[in-house]
Design a protein around this motif. Structure first.
Motif, PDB file in Angstrom:
ATOM      1  N   ALA A 129       0.851  -1.199   0.000  1.00 46.86           N
ATOM      2  CA  ALA A 129       0.000   0.000   0.000  1.00 46.86           C
ATOM      3  C   ALA A 129       0.882   1.244   0.000  1.00 46.86           C
ATOM      4  CB  ALA A 129      -0.934   0.013   1.203  1.00 46.86           C
ATOM      5  N   THR A 130       0.370   2.305  -0.622  1.00 45.15           N
ATOM      6  CA  THR A 130       1.079   3.581  -0.647  1.00 45.15           C
ATOM      7  C   THR A 130       0.055   4.697  -0.773  1.00 45.15           C
ATOM      8  OG1 THR A 130       2.983   4.741  -1.620  1.00 45.15           O
ATOM      9  CG2 THR A 130       1.424   3.720  -3.146  1.00 45.15           C
ATOM     10  N   LEU A 131       0.523   5.941  -0.710  1.00 49.12           N
ATOM     11  CA  LEU A 131      -0.376   7.094  -0.750  1.00 49.12           C
ATOM     12  C   LEU A 131      -0.186   7.909  -2.021  1.00 49.12           C
ATOM     13  CD1 LEU A 131      -0.049   8.453   2.913  1.00 49.12           C
ATOM     14  CD2 LEU A 131      -1.835   6.973   1.980  1.00 49.12           C
ATOM     15  N   VAL A 132      -1.265   8.537  -2.460  1.00 52.11           N
ATOM     16  CA  VAL A 132      -1.209   9.465  -3.581  1.00 52.11           C
ATOM     17  C   VAL A 132      -1.934  10.744  -3.179  1.00 52.11           C
ATOM     18  CG1 VAL A 132      -1.115   7.624  -5.291  1.00 52.11           C
ATOM     19  CG2 VAL A 132      -3.331   8.599  -4.659  1.00 52.11           C
ATOM     20  N   LYS A 133      -1.545  11.844  -3.818  1.00 54.38           N
ATOM     21  CA  LYS A 133      -2.152  13.128  -3.500  1.00 54.38           C
ATOM     22  C   LYS A 133      -2.626  13.805  -4.782  1.00 54.38           C
ATOM     23  CE  LYS A 133      -1.179  17.591  -1.311  1.00 54.38           C
ATOM     24  NZ  LYS A 133      -0.151  18.464  -0.727  1.00 54.38           N
ATOM     25  N   PRO A 134      -3.852  14.314  -4.789  1.00 56.25           N
ATOM     26  CA  PRO A 134      -4.328  15.029  -5.978  1.00 56.25           C
ATOM     27  C   PRO A 134      -3.380  16.168  -6.349  1.00 56.25           C
ATOM     28  CG  PRO A 134      -6.143  14.629  -4.460  1.00 56.25           C
ATOM     29  CD  PRO A 134      -4.881  14.250  -3.738  1.00 56.25           C
ATOM     30  N   LEU A 135      -3.062  16.238  -7.637  1.00 54.97           N
ATOM     31  CA  LEU A 135      -2.151  17.263  -8.133  1.00 54.97           C
ATOM     32  C   LEU A 135      -2.927  18.550  -8.392  1.00 54.97           C
ATOM     33  CD1 LEU A 135       0.651  16.729 -10.705  1.00 54.97           C
ATOM     34  CD2 LEU A 135      -0.995  18.552 -11.090  1.00 54.97           C
ATOM     35  N   LYS A 146       8.795  14.701  -8.916  1.00 53.93           N
ATOM     36  CA  LYS A 146       7.517  14.388  -8.274  1.00 53.93           C
ATOM     37  C   LYS A 146       6.800  13.340  -9.117  1.00 53.93           C
ATOM     38  CE  LYS A 146       7.095  18.839  -5.948  1.00 53.93           C
ATOM     39  NZ  LYS A 146       6.277  20.031  -5.679  1.00 53.93           N
ATOM     40  N   PRO A 147       7.061  12.057  -8.838  1.00 55.50           N
ATOM     41  CA  PRO A 147       6.478  10.991  -9.652  1.00 55.50           C
ATOM     42  C   PRO A 147       4.954  11.025  -9.657  1.00 55.50           C
ATOM     43  CG  PRO A 147       8.244  10.131  -8.284  1.00 55.50           C
ATOM     44  CD  PRO A 147       7.975  11.531  -7.809  1.00 55.50           C
ATOM     45  N   LYS A 148       4.412  10.775 -10.836  1.00 58.87           N
ATOM     46  CA  LYS A 148       2.965  10.698 -11.007  1.00 58.87           C
ATOM     47  C   LYS A 148       2.531   9.248 -11.028  1.00 58.87           C
ATOM     48  CE  LYS A 148       4.606  13.720 -12.822  1.00 58.87           C
ATOM     49  NZ  LYS A 148       5.745  14.617 -12.473  1.00 58.87           N
ATOM     50  N   VAL A 149       1.257   9.002 -10.715  1.00 58.80           N
ATOM     51  CA  VAL A 149       0.729   7.634 -10.700  1.00 58.80           C
ATOM     52  C   VAL A 149      -0.656   7.633 -11.313  1.00 58.80           C
ATOM     53  CG1 VAL A 149      -0.070   7.961  -8.319  1.00 58.80           C
ATOM     54  CG2 VAL A 149       0.153   5.651  -9.233  1.00 58.80           C
ATOM     55  N   VAL A 150      -0.937   6.598 -12.096  1.00 61.06           N
ATOM     56  CA  VAL A 150      -2.279   6.409 -12.647  1.00 61.06           C
ATOM     57  C   VAL A 150      -2.905   5.205 -11.953  1.00 61.06           C
ATOM     58  CG1 VAL A 150      -1.942   7.526 -14.860  1.00 61.06           C
ATOM     59  CG2 VAL A 150      -1.291   5.138 -14.601  1.00 61.06           C
ATOM     60  N   LEU A 151      -4.209   5.282 -11.710  1.00 60.49           N
ATOM     61  CA  LEU A 151      -4.917   4.293 -10.910  1.00 60.49           C
ATOM     62  C   LEU A 151      -5.983   3.593 -11.730  1.00 60.49           C
ATOM     63  CD1 LEU A 151      -5.573   6.547  -7.775  1.00 60.49           C
ATOM     64  CD2 LEU A 151      -3.521   5.191  -8.279  1.00 60.49           C
ATOM     65  N   ASN A 152      -6.323   2.356 -11.300  1.00 61.25           N
ATOM     66  CA  ASN A 152      -7.479   1.692 -11.906  1.00 61.25           C
ATOM     67  C   ASN A 152      -8.723   2.009 -11.092  1.00 61.25           C
ATOM     68  OD1 ASN A 152      -7.494   0.009  -9.642  1.00 61.25           O
ATOM     69  ND2 ASN A 152      -6.617  -1.747 -10.718  1.00 61.25           N
ATOM     70  N   SER A 153      -9.854   1.409 -11.463  1.00 64.73           N
ATOM     71  CA  SER A 153     -11.121   1.729 -10.800  1.00 64.73           C
ATOM     72  C   SER A 153     -11.174   1.245  -9.356  1.00 64.73           C
ATOM     73  CB  SER A 153     -12.292   1.124 -11.588  1.00 64.73           C
ATOM     74  OG  SER A 153     -12.143  -0.284 -11.690  1.00 64.73           O
ATOM     75  N   ALA A 157      -2.516   0.944  -8.227  1.00 68.97           N
ATOM     76  CA  ALA A 157      -1.610   1.639  -9.144  1.00 68.97           C
ATOM     77  C   ALA A 157      -1.435   0.849 -10.433  1.00 68.97           C
ATOM     78  CB  ALA A 157      -0.261   1.853  -8.475  1.00 68.97           C
ATOM     79  N   LEU A 158      -1.591   1.538 -11.565  1.00 62.96           N
ATOM     80  CA  LEU A 158      -1.321   0.935 -12.871  1.00 62.96           C
ATOM     81  C   LEU A 158       0.118   1.193 -13.303  1.00 62.96           C
ATOM     82  CD1 LEU A 158      -4.560   1.911 -14.824  1.00 62.96           C
ATOM     83  CD2 LEU A 158      -3.884  -0.392 -14.127  1.00 62.96           C
ATOM     84  N   TYR A 159       0.600   2.416 -13.010  1.00 61.44           N
ATOM     85  CA  TYR A 159       1.947   2.775 -13.423  1.00 61.44           C
ATOM     86  C   TYR A 159       2.378   4.048 -12.695  1.00 61.44           C
ATOM     87  CZ  TYR A 159       6.031   3.308 -16.431  1.00 61.44           C
ATOM     88  OH  TYR A 159       7.326   3.407 -16.888  1.00 61.44           O
ATOM     89  N   PHE A 160       3.682   4.142 -12.457  1.00 63.04           N
ATOM     90  CA  PHE A 160       4.298   5.338 -11.891  1.00 63.04           C
ATOM     91  C   PHE A 160       5.258   5.903 -12.933  1.00 63.04           C
ATOM     92  CE2 PHE A 160       3.216   2.599  -8.382  1.00 63.04           C
ATOM     93  CZ  PHE A 160       2.818   3.441  -7.353  1.00 63.04           C
ATOM     94  N   SER A 161       5.341   7.222 -13.016  1.00 65.19           N
ATOM     95  CA  SER A 161       6.255   7.825 -13.981  1.00 65.19           C
ATOM     96  C   SER A 161       6.701   9.208 -13.525  1.00 65.19           C
ATOM     97  CB  SER A 161       5.585   7.940 -15.352  1.00 65.19           C
ATOM     98  OG  SER A 161       6.479   8.521 -16.289  1.00 65.19           O
ATOM     99  N   HIS A 179      -8.070  19.470 -16.704  1.00 62.63           N
ATOM    100  CA  HIS A 179      -9.001  18.603 -17.437  1.00 62.63           C
ATOM    101  C   HIS A 179      -8.879  17.127 -17.073  1.00 62.63           C
ATOM    102  CE1 HIS A 179     -10.165  21.942 -20.054  1.00 62.63           C
ATOM    103  NE2 HIS A 179      -8.879  22.262 -20.119  1.00 62.63           N
ATOM    104  N   HIS A 180      -8.041  16.803 -16.089  1.00 67.75           N
ATOM    105  CA  HIS A 180      -7.888  15.404 -15.683  1.00 67.75           C
ATOM    106  C   HIS A 180      -7.463  15.361 -14.216  1.00 67.75           C
ATOM    107  CE1 HIS A 180      -7.146  11.105 -16.242  1.00 67.75           C
ATOM    108  NE2 HIS A 180      -6.062  11.271 -15.506  1.00 67.75           N
ATOM    109  N   ASN A 181      -7.869  14.324 -13.501  1.00 70.85           N
ATOM    110  CA  ASN A 181      -7.474  14.148 -12.095  1.00 70.85           C
ATOM    111  C   ASN A 181      -6.118  13.451 -12.039  1.00 70.85           C
ATOM    112  OD1 ASN A 181      -9.862  15.295 -11.056  1.00 70.85           O
ATOM    113  ND2 ASN A 181     -10.940  13.352 -11.252  1.00 70.85           N
ATOM    114  N   TYR A 182      -5.075  14.238 -11.973  1.00 70.78           N
ATOM    115  CA  TYR A 182      -3.716  13.709 -11.853  1.00 70.78           C
ATOM    116  C   TYR A 182      -3.370  13.491 -10.377  1.00 70.78           C
ATOM    117  CZ  TYR A 182      -2.694  14.861 -16.750  1.00 70.78           C
ATOM    118  OH  TYR A 182      -2.696  14.913 -18.117  1.00 70.78           O
ATOM    119  N   TYR A 183      -2.449  12.522 -10.136  1.00 68.49           N
ATOM    120  CA  TYR A 183      -2.033  12.238  -8.762  1.00 68.49           C
ATOM    121  C   TYR A 183      -0.512  12.181  -8.668  1.00 68.49           C
ATOM    122  CZ  TYR A 183      -6.892  10.941  -8.062  1.00 68.49           C
ATOM    123  OH  TYR A 183      -8.265  10.965  -8.007  1.00 68.49           O
TER     124      TYR A 183
END
Length: 252
Positions: A129-135, A146-153, A157-161, A179-183
């Motif tokens: 488990a880890t934490l993400v914060k809305p960008l 500041k690595p970004k992460v995309v999430l599934n439903s 985590a799907l991927y970090f970049s 226009h998008h919820n980045y984390y």
């Protein structure tokens, strides 16, 4: 699962290219490692510092904390956590179910962040488990530090970049965050102990090498990383200038 089954580990190295002796840096009259320890102890009853340096061990003992010596050959804080887990279980003659890996350079970590992570493990299927914060701003989106992460439903985590992901084709880059919820990824981890021991044995993977992000090794090898969103501000200290900046903001 009881609170006694959860072990918090704070890896703390003395050597640092940008900030040698960082864990002992003075933060408002206390060494940084003490600040981290005191904040983490508000959420965890079982807590230990894992270090490779006797100066850090002495500092921890001086404020009444628990510390174990670990090898100076570890490539990552995750590897150091595994050795610290083994030694702590041997010393206490008991086994733990979950390890929380707490960054030793965040002296103002909010205990509620740790509690959020721990709650993930009341689901028996959680492995890591880890934490993400809305960008909130465009500068963070394009900051490779500041690595970004995309999430599934399911908030896994799907991927970090280090790059802004996903790429929005139909908007100017300066408007992407509107226009998008980045984390942004918050580098606080927790693992089931068997999973922690398994991932320590994994060899570096191509995605990890490409991005220089250790968590990609786990994803590439099929481990699921559960995330929880946090709004709490997190301040890490990478250089002496960061201390001055926090002072100027009135953080301490």
């Amino acid at each position: 699962m009881k609170t006694e089954d959860i072990l918090g580990i704070i890896p703390a190295r003395y050597a640092s290219t940008r900030f040698p002796g960082k864990p002992l840096a003075d933060i408002g009259g206390k060494p940084m490692i003490q600040r981290v320890y005191e904040q983490a102890s508000k959420a965890l009853t079982q807590l230990v510092v894992a270090t490779d340096d006797t100066r850090i061990m002495e500092a921890v003992k001086n404020f009444g904390g628990v510390c174990v010596m670990t090898s100076d050959k570890h490539r990552s804080g995750t590897d150091r956590c595994t050795e610290a887990l083994d030694k702590t279980e041997a010393l206490n003659n008991r086994q733990y179910q979950v390890v929380v890996n707490i960054q030793g350079d965040e002296p103002f970590i909010d205990p509620r962040q740790i509690e959020k992570l721990v709650m993930c493990f009341y689901n028996a299927e959680t492995e890591i488990a880890t934490l993400v914060k809305p960008l909130k701003n465009n500068n963070d989106l394009f900051d490779p530090n500041k690595p970004k992460v995309v999430l599934n439903s399911s908030s896994q985590a799907l991927y970090f970049s280090r790059s802004p992901i996903p790429h929005l084709r139909n908007f100017p880059k300066e408007e992407w965050h509107q226009h998008h919820n980045y984390y942004i990824h918050i580098g606080l981890y927790a693992y089931r102990t068997d999973v922690l021991r398994e991932i320590t044995l994994l060899k570096p993977a191509p995605l990890e090498i490409a991005e220089s992000l250790e968590q990609l090794r786990w994803l590439e090898n099929g481990y699921a990383i559960t995330t929880r969103k946090t709004e709490f501000e997190s301040w890490s200290i990478d250089s002496p200038m960061d201390i001055d900046e926090l002072k100027s903001k009135g953080i301490f």
